[in-house]
Design an enzyme around this catalytic site. Structure first.
Site, PDB file in Angstrom:
ATOM      1  N   GLY A 101     -63.151 -29.933  12.454  1.00  0.00           N
ATOM      2  CA  GLY A 101     -64.176 -29.780  11.439  1.00  0.00           C
ATOM      3  C   GLY A 101     -63.977 -28.626  10.484  1.00  0.00           C
ATOM      4  O   GLY A 101     -64.861 -28.358   9.661  1.00  0.00           O
ATOM      5  N   LYS A 148     -52.552 -33.511  12.404  1.00  0.00           N
ATOM      6  CA  LYS A 148     -53.250 -34.790  12.569  1.00  0.00           C
ATOM      7  C   LYS A 148     -52.291 -35.963  12.369  1.00  0.00           C
ATOM      8  O   LYS A 148     -52.269 -36.915  13.183  1.00  0.00           O
ATOM      9  CB  LYS A 148     -54.409 -34.882  11.586  1.00  0.00           C
ATOM     10  CG  LYS A 148     -55.241 -36.146  11.790  1.00  0.00           C
ATOM     11  CD  LYS A 148     -56.406 -36.198  10.807  1.00  0.00           C
ATOM     12  CE  LYS A 148     -57.598 -35.395  11.264  1.00  0.00           C
ATOM     13  NZ  LYS A 148     -57.683 -34.053  10.739  1.00  0.00           N
ATOM     14  N   HIS A 205     -65.624  -0.261  38.915  1.00  0.00           N
ATOM     15  CA  HIS A 205     -65.514   1.005  38.188  1.00  0.00           C
ATOM     16  C   HIS A 205     -66.664   1.225  37.214  1.00  0.00           C
ATOM     17  O   HIS A 205     -67.246   2.311  37.171  1.00  0.00           O
ATOM     18  CB  HIS A 205     -64.188   1.044  37.424  1.00  0.00           C
ATOM     19  CG  HIS A 205     -62.992   0.918  38.295  1.00  0.00           C
ATOM     20  ND1 HIS A 205     -62.553   1.933  39.097  1.00  0.00           N
ATOM     21  CD2 HIS A 205     -62.148  -0.116  38.503  1.00  0.00           C
ATOM     22  CE1 HIS A 205     -61.481   1.541  39.767  1.00  0.00           C
ATOM     23  NE2 HIS A 205     -61.218   0.306  39.418  1.00  0.00           N
ATOM     24  N   GLN A 254     -57.694 -40.674  16.104  1.00  0.00           N
ATOM     25  CA  GLN A 254     -57.135 -39.333  16.239  1.00  0.00           C
ATOM     26  C   GLN A 254     -56.939 -39.042  17.718  1.00  0.00           C
ATOM     27  O   GLN A 254     -57.715 -39.468  18.558  1.00  0.00           O
ATOM     28  CB  GLN A 254     -58.084 -38.302  15.631  1.00  0.00           C
ATOM     29  CG  GLN A 254     -57.595 -36.864  15.701  1.00  0.00           C
ATOM     30  CD  GLN A 254     -58.461 -35.934  14.867  1.00  0.00           C
ATOM     31  OE1 GLN A 254     -58.599 -36.098  13.664  1.00  0.00           O
ATOM     32  NE2 GLN A 254     -59.055 -34.961  15.510  1.00  0.00           N
ATOM     33  N   GLN A 298     -55.812 -43.421   5.187  1.00  0.00           N
ATOM     34  CA  GLN A 298     -55.791 -44.585   6.064  1.00  0.00           C
ATOM     35  C   GLN A 298     -56.829 -45.612   5.617  1.00  0.00           C
ATOM     36  O   GLN A 298     -57.877 -45.249   5.079  1.00  0.00           O
ATOM     37  CB  GLN A 298     -56.115 -44.173   7.517  1.00  0.00           C
ATOM     38  CG  GLN A 298     -55.043 -43.369   8.205  1.00  0.00           C
ATOM     39  CD  GLN A 298     -55.492 -42.965   9.594  1.00  0.00           C
ATOM     40  OE1 GLN A 298     -56.229 -41.981   9.733  1.00  0.00           O
ATOM     41  NE2 GLN A 298     -55.061 -43.703  10.601  1.00  0.00           N
TER      42      GLN A 298
END
Length: 825
Positions: free
Chosen positions: A85, A20, A777, A237, A136
């Site tokens: 997640g 990330k 088959h 992201q 962040q």
């Protein structure tokens, strides 16, 4: 380095900062607006001690306040594994104590049950993963959500998908709300709600952001975003869309449509690069024997026969779709691929991109040359057919003699094959030489048998009841695959004194013991002498044969030893199918004689020829596999020599090269990096559960773009009838025949099957598969064993679950799940 600012992360540092954080670094480099922050690196996680002072300093440098704390594992946001997640994120974290707790919780989320299960499903070792943590500044959005730069459902490239909600986007990611859904086509037109939370300008801005990120990462992207109350767009992201099927080769002549053909041989798993390359050379030789010139193309990804996409075989339908005379016949022609394939083709006929085009001018001289090349093989097939019609038993004996001749021929390497280069030339041309020389004499009897199996349906129309003709073709003699499975049953039945060993030891350990010679003699060597050149995915030269790895055979033997009811023994079941077939044949002919005496006698003649010859349909491939096994042996010998020379790491590394690349290897090229990348790509594709049946050149899975297939009026799954009969049993979903544990009478549910799966049929109560053809088959062998089978059932391996009771009707083509909990074993 224990803590690093996001904008100071160096390139190619996923091992240090995780997927990330590495993706956010690239978004910053691409010029996108990313919330400021820092990363607690994997070095801190590896040390097991949180660098409190450095974290506090970085937090204070951000200005403190509310932050988002997000996992960034080294196996996260990768090109082939998103880990979406699977690890934890914490929002609105404020204060040093809460921040440190959140970071520790992110570390701990590496070991949740869902994260561990996901890693193992992706083949990622637990001890290879480390956790970094991204911190962040929080963004307070007016609207947020996700965008995809390709359609994640249909695979269409050039189409942007935007899901948006007012406020924070966590509800979109978690799937707890129904977002505003916008689809932006390649021409910029937008399909979405007029009163949604995004303005047209914001949608255009999101699309532009996605296109920039896609160009920067050189791959379609899954982007999380937010628009704040000042109208600024933030990238939260960006990671690859991991579920997209690869694109077909580029073509200069506009859009193309391709149909997947490998499942006709039960081959949905990818080919190894050498397997695909060798198959191209072999196909060119075979078509040359038929008078059709095809340029062999072992290096590229496309030729006039087929394209390789994701390691699978795709035939180009485009010329047929654009041909005025042939296009309307295509839906009927493709019925043997299943009803959905016909439905998809009908949709393409209405697509203006595949509208008819003027045909190319026909050169009469070229036609004469083509006819001249085709006449000799056509005459050989025609005369062989005539002999088979007159003397089926003699023709069958001659076909078997050809097989024995091929077997002996490939067992003796010519004296001139002395060096590695000699072996490579010999090995890569062997299959083509065998097919060109020996396959044509087998085709006439085979075609007569198949045709005679089809004619009674027409001759006895109005007389035969539904399923009766198919019953006559059950218990078919002379099928080498049936003979193989019955031989394995007899071996297992004779080994009952070793039942505890054979059922209590994992198949892999039994295979190792057999190779060491420490296993009791149960007759396996004799079985392998006759059938050891076979296995699952056997048309790929890059895949091991049973002679190399008999573990799947030990799994089948263990299943056979579960049979305790003598009436359920495979040989008795097959004998009952033979008796039923002959009894039904006699009854049909007697019923037809009074009103249709000529048709009745013709039908009886056809039944006789079919039962004498149609079982041979498996034999040409069986003989071809002799050559394929020898090709593999020679290639592995080359690989072993290259390992000794320090040019490869493992003998089977050679299977991850194409033929020209193997020549370059012998010339001194270092191919180890290429092999490592190819092997990783192959393993990724092996994990893929869905392969598009019909694929467009822009990546569209046409079937996925159509409405969902209907279910029956009682909630039954609807497929194609492949082997008559009705049975109720417990579902067993199997993805790998070598790992299957099947109780007698259970319903085998699989994506596809090939002859390597058929030992499982001997004790199964019925068969349900997602793909296939009635002529493939699996259904053929199911009919010969007399077990009900339904094919072309979309999503069967996900819609049905282990232990669930179902009733399958092989004549109606339905699978009816029963209500109630699954049955425990």
């Amino acid at each position: 380095m224990l803590v690093v600012d996001l904008d100071r992360i160096e390139a190619a540092s996923t091992d240090l900062v995780g997927g990330k954080a590495a993706g956010l670094r690239e978004a910053i480099v691409a010029g996108e607006r990313v919330p400021p922050g820092f990363c607690v690196t994997t070095e801190a996680h590896r040390a097991g001690t949180l660098p409190v002072d450095e974290v506090v300093g970085a937090y204070q440098a951000l200005g403190g306040g509310r932050v988002a704390v997000r996992s960034s594992a080294t196996a996260e946001d990768l090109p082939d594994a998103s880990f979406a997640g699977q690890q934890d994120t914490y929002l609105d974290v404020e204060g040093v104590d809460d921040l440190l707790t959140a970071i520790r919780n992110c570390w701990g989320s590496l070991w949740t049950d869902r994260a561990v299960a996901y890693r193992r499903g992706q083949g990622i070792a637990d001890d290879s993963v480390r956790m970094a943590v991204v911190v962040q500044r929080m963004v307070e959005p007016r609207a947020a959500g996700v965008l995809f730069t390709a359609d994640p459902v249909t695979g269409t490239r050039g189409r942007t998908i935007v899901d948006a909600v007012p406020g924070r986007g966590t509800a979109v990611v978690e799937g707890t709300v129904r977002p505003d859904h916008y689809v932006v086509a390649a021409d910029g037109s937008v399909d979405g709600p007029e009163d949604g939370c995004l303005s047209p300008e914001e949608i255009r801005g999101l699309r532009a952001t996605g296109e920039r990120l896609q160009r920067h990462f050189a791959a379609p992207q899954d982007v999380e975003w937010a628009i704040d109350h000042q109208g600024r767009l933030w990238t939260l992201q960006s990671r690859a869309i991991t579920t997209l099927f690869p694109l077909p080769p580029r073509h200069s002549d506009g859009p193309r449509a391709y149909v997947e053909s490998g499942h006709m041989q039960g081959m949905l798993r990818p080919f190894t690069p050498m397997g695909m390359s060798a198959l191209r050379v072999t196909a060119a030789a075979w078509f040359g024997a038929l008078g059709i010139h095809v340029e062999p193309d072992p290096q590229g990804e496309e030729n006039t026969l087929f394209s390789a996409v994701g390691g699978r075989l795709y035939l180009d339908l485009t010329p047929l779709l654009r041909d005025r005379r042939l296009r309307r016949r295509l839906p009927d022609v493709l019925k043997f691929y299943g009803p959905r394939a016909s439905q998809v083709v009908r949709a393409l006929l209405d697509d203006p991109r595949f509208a008819p085009r003027p045909g190319a001018r026909i050169d009469p001289r070229a036609v004469v040359r083509a006819v001249g090349r085709a006449l000799p093989p056509a005459w050989e097939i025609l005369t062989g057919s005539a002999r088979a019609l007159m003397d089926p038993d003699g023709s069958r004996r001659r076909v078997l003699e050809v097989g024995e001749r091929v077997r002996e021929e490939v067992r003796h390497t010519p004296a001139h094959v002395a060096t590695a280069r000699d072996r490579l030339e010999y090995a890569t041309g062997l299959q083509g030489r065998v097919l060109a020389r020996w396959l044509l004499p087998m085709m006439g009897p085979l075609y007569v048998g198949l045709l005679c199996g089809r004619l009674p349906e027409l001759l006895l129309k109005g007389v035969a009841r539904e399923g009766e003709v198919a019953t006559v073709l059950g218990g078919m003699p002379h099928n080498v695959t049936t003979q193989m499975d019955l031989a394995l049953w007899r071996l297992a039945d004779g080994a009952r004194q070793h039942r505890d060993l054979l059922q209590g030891t994992p198949p892999e350990e039994l295979a190792d013991a057999h190779r060491r010679g420490t296993l009791p003699d149960i007759g396996l060597d004799g079985f392998l002498d006759g059938y050891g050149h076979r296995g699952a995915a056997e048309i790929d030269v890059g895949v091991p044969r049973w002679s190399e790895d008999p573990a799947p055979l030990f799994a089948a033997i263990s299943n056979y030893l579960r049979v305790t009811d003598p009436e359920q023994a495979p040989d008795r079941r097959f004998a009952r199918a033979v008796t039923t077939a002959e009894r039904t044949r006699s009854a049909l002919v007697r019923r037809a004689l009074p009103s249709r005496p000529i048709r009745a006698r013709l039908a009886d003649l056809c039944f006789g020829r079919a039962r004498a010859l149609a079982g041979m349909r498996e034999y040409p491939k069986f003989v071809w596999l002799y050559a394929m096994a020898e090709t593999r042996r020679q290639l592995l010998r080359i690989g072993a020599e290259m390992v000794d020379a320090g040019k490869l790491d493992l003998p089977d590394d050679v299977m991850f090269l194409r033929v020209p690349e193997a020549h370059a290897l012998l010339d001194g090229a270092d191919q180890r990096s290429l092999v490592a990348g190819r092997r990783a790509e192959y393993l990724r594709e092996r994990r893929r559960r869905h392969v598009p049946a019909i694929l467009l050149s822009d990546g569209t899975d046409v079937e996925a773009a159509l409405p969902a297939p209907p279910t029956g009026t009682r909630g039954e799954l609807v497929g194609v009838a492949a082997s008559t009969g009705v049975v109720t049993g417990v579902v067993r979903v199997v993805h790998d025949p070598g790992e299957a544990s099947l109780e007698p009478g259970e319903i085998l549910v699989a994506r596809t099957t090939d002859p390597g799966w058929t030992p499982l049929f001997m004790t199964a109560g019925g068969l349900v598969v997602e793909t296939g053809s009635t002529m493939a088959h699996g259904p053929t062998v199911a009919r010969e064993y007399g077990i009900p089978a339904v094919i072309c059932v979309p999503g069967a391996t996900t819609l049905l679950r282990d232990g669930q009771r179902v009733t399958i009707d092989g004549g109606a083509g339905t699978v009816l799940p029963e209500e109630g909990p699954a049955v425990a074993r």
